[in-house]
Design a protein around this motif. Structure first.
Motif, short mmCIF file in Angstrom:
data_model
loop_
_atom_site.label_atom_id
_atom_site.label_comp_id
_atom_site.label_asym_id
_atom_site.label_seq_id
_atom_site.Cartn_x
_atom_site.Cartn_y
_atom_site.Cartn_z
N ALA A 90 0.72 -1.12 -0.13
CA ALA A 90 0.07 -0.28 -0.10
C ALA A 90 0.66 1.34 0.18
O ALA A 90 1.99 1.20 0.74
CB ALA A 90 -0.92 0.00 1.14
N GLY A 91 0.45 2.20 -0.71
CA GLY A 91 1.21 3.40 -0.85
C GLY A 91 0.37 4.60 -1.72
O GLY A 91 -0.40 4.36 -2.36
N ILE A 92 0.94 5.88 -1.28
CA ILE A 92 0.46 6.90 -1.86
C ILE A 92 1.46 7.89 -2.43
O ILE A 92 2.68 7.72 -1.78
CB ILE A 92 -0.76 7.86 -1.35
CG1 ILE A 92 0.07 8.23 0.05
CG2 ILE A 92 -1.80 6.78 -1.11
CD1 ILE A 92 -1.02 9.22 1.06
N LEU A 93 1.26 8.50 -3.23
CA LEU A 93 2.24 9.92 -3.59
C LEU A 93 1.54 11.14 -3.53
O LEU A 93 0.64 11.38 -3.58
CB LEU A 93 2.69 9.61 -5.13
CG LEU A 93 3.49 8.26 -5.60
CD1 LEU A 93 3.47 8.27 -7.36
CD2 LEU A 93 4.61 8.22 -4.83
N ARG A 94 2.58 11.99 -3.11
CA ARG A 94 2.27 13.35 -2.73
C ARG A 94 3.60 14.13 -3.25
O ARG A 94 4.13 14.77 -2.51
CB ARG A 94 1.78 13.78 -1.36
CG ARG A 94 0.75 13.09 -1.00
CD ARG A 94 -0.57 13.72 -1.57
NE ARG A 94 -1.78 13.22 -0.96
CZ ARG A 94 -2.30 11.99 -1.44
NH1 ARG A 94 -1.87 11.28 -2.40
NH2 ARG A 94 -3.57 11.53 -0.58
N ASP A 107 3.35 14.21 5.96
CA ASP A 107 2.93 13.06 6.74
C ASP A 107 1.89 12.07 6.26
O ASP A 107 2.08 10.84 6.72
CB ASP A 107 1.94 14.18 7.74
CG ASP A 107 2.87 14.79 8.91
OD1 ASP A 107 4.15 14.75 8.74
OD2 ASP A 107 2.48 15.80 9.43
N ASP A 108 1.19 12.38 5.07
CA ASP A 108 0.33 11.49 4.44
C ASP A 108 1.16 10.37 4.00
O ASP A 108 0.74 9.01 3.93
CB ASP A 108 -0.59 12.23 3.42
CG ASP A 108 -1.64 12.99 4.06
OD1 ASP A 108 -1.63 12.80 5.21
OD2 ASP A 108 -2.17 13.91 3.41
N VAL A 109 2.14 10.44 3.34
CA VAL A 109 3.06 9.39 2.58
C VAL A 109 3.75 8.65 3.69
O VAL A 109 3.95 7.39 3.68
CB VAL A 109 3.96 10.23 1.56
CG1 VAL A 109 5.09 8.91 1.18
CG2 VAL A 109 3.15 10.54 0.62
N ILE A 110 4.40 9.46 4.83
CA ILE A 110 4.86 8.72 5.90
C ILE A 110 4.06 7.74 6.56
O ILE A 110 4.31 6.61 6.67
CB ILE A 110 5.60 9.59 6.67
CG1 ILE A 110 6.91 10.32 6.06
CG2 ILE A 110 6.19 8.87 7.95
CD1 ILE A 110 7.78 9.54 5.37
N ARG A 111 2.71 8.25 6.64
CA ARG A 111 1.97 7.54 7.40
C ARG A 111 1.51 6.11 6.62
O ARG A 111 1.49 5.04 7.30
CB ARG A 111 0.63 8.24 7.60
CG ARG A 111 -0.41 7.26 8.59
CD ARG A 111 -1.77 8.38 8.50
NE ARG A 111 -2.47 8.28 7.37
CZ ARG A 111 -2.74 9.57 6.67
NH1 ARG A 111 -2.02 10.68 7.34
NH2 ARG A 111 -3.07 9.65 5.69
N VAL A 112 1.16 6.11 5.37
CA VAL A 112 0.86 5.10 4.67
C VAL A 112 1.96 4.26 4.42
O VAL A 112 1.97 3.03 4.73
CB VAL A 112 0.00 5.45 3.22
CG1 VAL A 112 -0.22 4.20 2.57
CG2 VAL A 112 -1.18 6.30 3.63
N HIS A 113 2.93 4.70 3.73
CA HIS A 113 4.32 3.80 3.48
C HIS A 113 4.94 3.01 4.62
O HIS A 113 5.17 2.07 4.79
CB HIS A 113 5.15 4.56 2.41
CG HIS A 113 4.61 4.86 1.11
ND1 HIS A 113 4.80 3.75 0.06
CD2 HIS A 113 4.10 5.66 0.53
CE1 HIS A 113 4.45 3.90 -1.00
NE2 HIS A 113 3.73 5.41 -0.86
#
Length: 304
Positions: A90-94, A107-113
């Motif tokens: 699971a991951g996202i990009l910003r 924070d969003d990327v660190i939280r998910v990854h």
């Protein structure tokens, strides 16, 4: 490779690489818990994995919390009785350059990854240790985490941390016969389509069904998402019992073992080093051959 009787959780498996991993594990005989934040994607993934030959259940949850991690492990145990394999995809990009990146982008990327990988691996390790039969934890890294990448402070930092966690957990879980490795995939995705050197070739391959050109598959190590799945299936199997603490890359026709960070050059000076002494010795001493950084730009073959 036979994974009959094994149960796997694959986070972020509603589409793309994660779905390809889940389908490959199912095709090898594993039961799979698929996961995504999009409920519709989860439903479609369950059907796709079942069509590949395995049983599947879905969990709609945003990876990054202890509650989500516990829910994923509980789903494996409730539906299939055990947990043998975890794939943290699971991951996202910003993406933004440093001076434009906001606190939320970071924070969003660190939280998910990073936190998502930690919380899911912790929950899996607890269950696998309770079972007492070993297990496989497969962390999905990135070339950005190995070398850095422009505009990806958050993503590169998270992926570098994931590689470090793989090495640490390989030490901590060895006695329990739980292996931990990081996979460094390179595949044709929506993101790689935006790279000018790759975009036209990827679009042409998708349009015609022809394979990507040889220079992309070999020199750049870029292929389809399915090209990466053999490594994940191998690492999930009994055949990989002696492989742990490694960062292993796969893309196209190229399989690679990444090196760990280590001292490259060393100089000694009696009494220690002052700033002036470092400056005087740098260019002919430890700094004579500095390391490169950043993902190298694609190099298409030149015409004759």
């Amino acid at each position: 490779m036979d994974l009959t009787g094994k149960v796997a959780v694959v986070t972020g498996s509603g589409r793309g690489l994660g779905l390809a991993y889940a389908r490959a594990l199912a095709a090898a005989g594993a039961h799979v818990v698929v996961n995504d934040v999009d409920q519709q994607a989860v439903g479609a993934a369950v059907e796709s994995v079942a069509a590949a030959g395995g049983k599947a259940v879905g969990v709609t949850a945003a990876v990054g919390t202890t509650a989500a991690a516990d829910e994923l492990v509980s789903a494996a145990v409730e539906h299939f009785g055990r947990l043998d394999v975890l794939v943290t995809n699971a991951g996202i990009l910003r993406d933004k350059v440093l001076w434009k990146m906001t606190d939320d982008d970071f924070d969003d990327v660190i939280r998910v990854h990073l936190r998502g990988t930690f919380s899911c691996a912790r929950a899996a390790a607890v269950r696998m240790r309770e079972q007492g039969e070993g297990g496989r934890i497969i962390l999905i890294g990135s070339p950005a985490g190995q070398r850095g990448n422009f505009g990806q402070t958050n993503y590169a930092a998270a992926k570098a941390g994931i590689a470090a966690m793989a090495r640490t957990w390989a030490l901590e879980l060895a006695r329990a016969k739980i292996t931990v490795n990081a996979v460094i995939p390179v595949a044709a995705t929506e993101m790689t389509k935006t790279i000018p050197a790759f975009g036209p070739a990827i679009e042409e391959a998708e349009r015609t069904g022809a394979p990507l050109p040889d220079w992309i598959r070999k020199q750049e190590g870029l292929g389809t998402v399915e090209d990466v799945t053999g490594l994940v299936t191998f690492l999930a199997s009994d055949a990989s019992a002696a492989v742990t603490g490694q960062a292993i890359g796969l893309g196209g026709d190229r399989l690679a073992l990444w090196s760990h960070p280590q001292e490259k050059a060393v100089d000694f000076r009696d009494g220690g080093w002052s700033a002036d002494e470092i400056a005087a010795a740098w260019s002919e001493g430890v700094g004579a051959r500095p390391e490169t950084f950043g993902i190298p730009a694609p190099q298409p073959p030149t015409g004759n």
